[in-house]
Scaffold this active site. Structure first.
Site, PDB file in Angstrom:
ATOM      1  N   CYS A  57      35.456  36.988  40.553  1.00  0.00           N
ATOM      2  CA  CYS A  57      35.518  36.553  41.951  1.00  0.00           C
ATOM      3  C   CYS A  57      36.763  37.104  42.651  1.00  0.00           C
ATOM      4  CB  CYS A  57      35.506  35.027  41.999  1.00  0.00           C
ATOM      5  SG  CYS A  57      35.995  34.325  43.578  1.00  0.00           S
ATOM      6  N   CYS A  60      39.146  34.441  43.927  1.00  0.00           N
ATOM      7  CA  CYS A  60      39.864  33.823  42.808  1.00  0.00           C
ATOM      8  C   CYS A  60      41.041  34.691  42.372  1.00  0.00           C
ATOM      9  CB  CYS A  60      38.918  33.605  41.628  1.00  0.00           C
ATOM     10  SG  CYS A  60      37.490  32.579  42.013  1.00  0.00           S
TER      11      CYS A  60
END
Length: 429
Positions: A57, A60
């Site tokens: 991600c 992230c």
């Protein structure tokens, strides 16, 4: 003498050992959690901020270094906040248990109870935001400088309520109840300059402040809990609310109808002038929420209410459902004497001179649900693909031994070669 000296050395050794142990027990890095230690960590610490992430991600990856910076600062608070992370793509059962449907999902566990985190992600702002959860329920301020420092330290993400000349016990229950949504304080000593600054002329007074919107309102009572609570609930949002995903989440819990004004561009001078007039109307009509949205700022949302078909600005009344009301004779607002036009619109609404329309997009809840994580989309696509594949296989004639010809074998080999190019790691943020 020798015994006394030995005793002193022993005492000093114990003190040094205790100090070192305390320092070692501080969690000043980001903890990595999984099924084996998640529950025990949540139980061991009063405040734990958890980042449910996926290694692939993009968001992230950007967040990770910010958490590394914030972790030691939050660990040093009087009531420390521990930062932890869970690889939710790997520990899927743990992710499902904690209702993770996108990455990153951020939650703060306070005494074991989770609350979704929607605040800033830069380290400095994240620290300031999280300090709210470990601050006193009500802060007592005893000077002008204390008031100024309190407002500055509170930041811009929560509304601030200051009771001037109000006893702490008057708002303590409400401060505990709404601690996750606002800062609460009482000022016991202040000058006339503060009264001028916050625009009140008598006490007791409650002032609500929205620093990010440069907005505040005054409440002179009554200060019985039911009236005070109503004022607090109505002032979690500014008088005129800019509509975006974040404010829609807050409006989801507000039972009032929304008087929505649709503009061409929120940043234009003529729009700012209209927004100022909307604030005055909102102040006199607390039973309604006054919101606004610019086509330039959020075209999909604005067009939900027919922004293309009507001259702007236009006003409608919406309760968050799939229908809204327009007021007959007040379809749009002209540039001159806008205050009178808004008054006419409100009078028409209250008298029932309205026309019901269907929105062309999702409801309020639908817009909030559209924030669903990318991971959920991949799961849905995967399931649909599997269903199509199963249906396709079930329609084929069963093969008998020795009946597959060379072309079929070659086609099968080709398909297998093509499918081998796909791996689960091809997910994208």
């Amino acid at each position: 003498m020798k015994t006394t000296r030995s005793s002193l050395i022993l005492i000093l050794s114990i003190i040094i050992w205790a100090t070192e142990s305390t320092g070692a027990d501080k969690i000043n890095t980001v903890l990595e959690l999984d099924e084996s230690n998640f529950d025990s960590t949540i139980a061991a610490y009063d405040y734990v901020f958890v980042d449910f992430y996926a290694p692939w991600c993009t968001h992230c990856k950007r967040l990770a270094p910010e958490l590394d910076v914030a972790a030691p600062i939050l660990a040093e608070l009087k009531k420390p906040i521990i930062i932890a992370k869970v690889n939710a793509d790997k520990h899927t059962r743990l992710a499902r248990k904690h209702e993770v449907d996108g990455y990153p999902t951020l939650k703060i566990y306070m005494h074991g109870v989770p609350t979704e985190y929607y605040g800033p992600r830069k380290a400095e702002l994240l620290v300031r935001f999280l300090r709210k959860f470990v601050a006193p329920d009500v802060t007592v301020l005893n000077s002008d400088s204390a008031i100024r420092e309190f407002v500055e330290e509170a930041g811009t993400h929560f509304p601030i309520f200051i009771g001037f000349g109000i006893n702490e016990t008057v708002i303590s229950n409400l401060a505990i109840k709404y601690k996750k949504k606002a800062w609460f304080s009482v000022a016991s000593d202040f000058s006339d300059d503060v009264m001028v600054q916050y625009d009140f002329d008598k006490i007791p007074t409650m002032v609500s402040i929205h620093p990010s919107y440069n907005d505040h309102s005054i409440f002179y009572g009554p200060f019985e809990e039911e009236f005070l609570e109503e004022y607090i609930k109505q002032n979690f949002l500014p008088l005129a609310v800019p509509i975006n995903y974040e404010t829609l989440k807050i409006l989801k819990d507000d039972q009032r109808k929304i008087v929505l004004t649709i503009l061409e561009d929120e940043s234009e001078e003529k729009s700012r002038k209209l927004i100022k007039t909307l604030k005055a109307a909102a102040s006199a009509n607390r039973d309604l929420v006054f919101g606004y949205v610019g086509v330039k700022q959020w075209v999909e949302f604005a067009e939900t209410f027919g922004a293309k078909e009507t001259k702007l600005p236009k006003m409608i009344v919406w309760d968050g459902s799939e229908e809204y009301l327009s007021v007959i004779g007040s379809e749009s607002i002209e540039e001159e004497d806008q205050g009178s036009q808004i008054s006419q619109f409100l009078a028409g609404f209250r008298e029932g001179k309205t026309e019901q329309n269907s929105i062309s997009g999702p409801s309020l809840l639908g817009y909030i649900k559209s924030l669903i994580g990318v991971r959920s989309v991949y799961i849905i696509v995967f399931l649909v693909a599997m269903l199509i594949l199963i249906r396709h296989i079930s329609k084929e004639e069963p093969l008998t031994v020795g009946t597959r010809d060379r072309d079929q074998v070659e086609h099968g080999t080709s398909s297998e070669a093509e499918s081998s190019d796909y791996t689960p790691g091809d997910k994208q943020d």
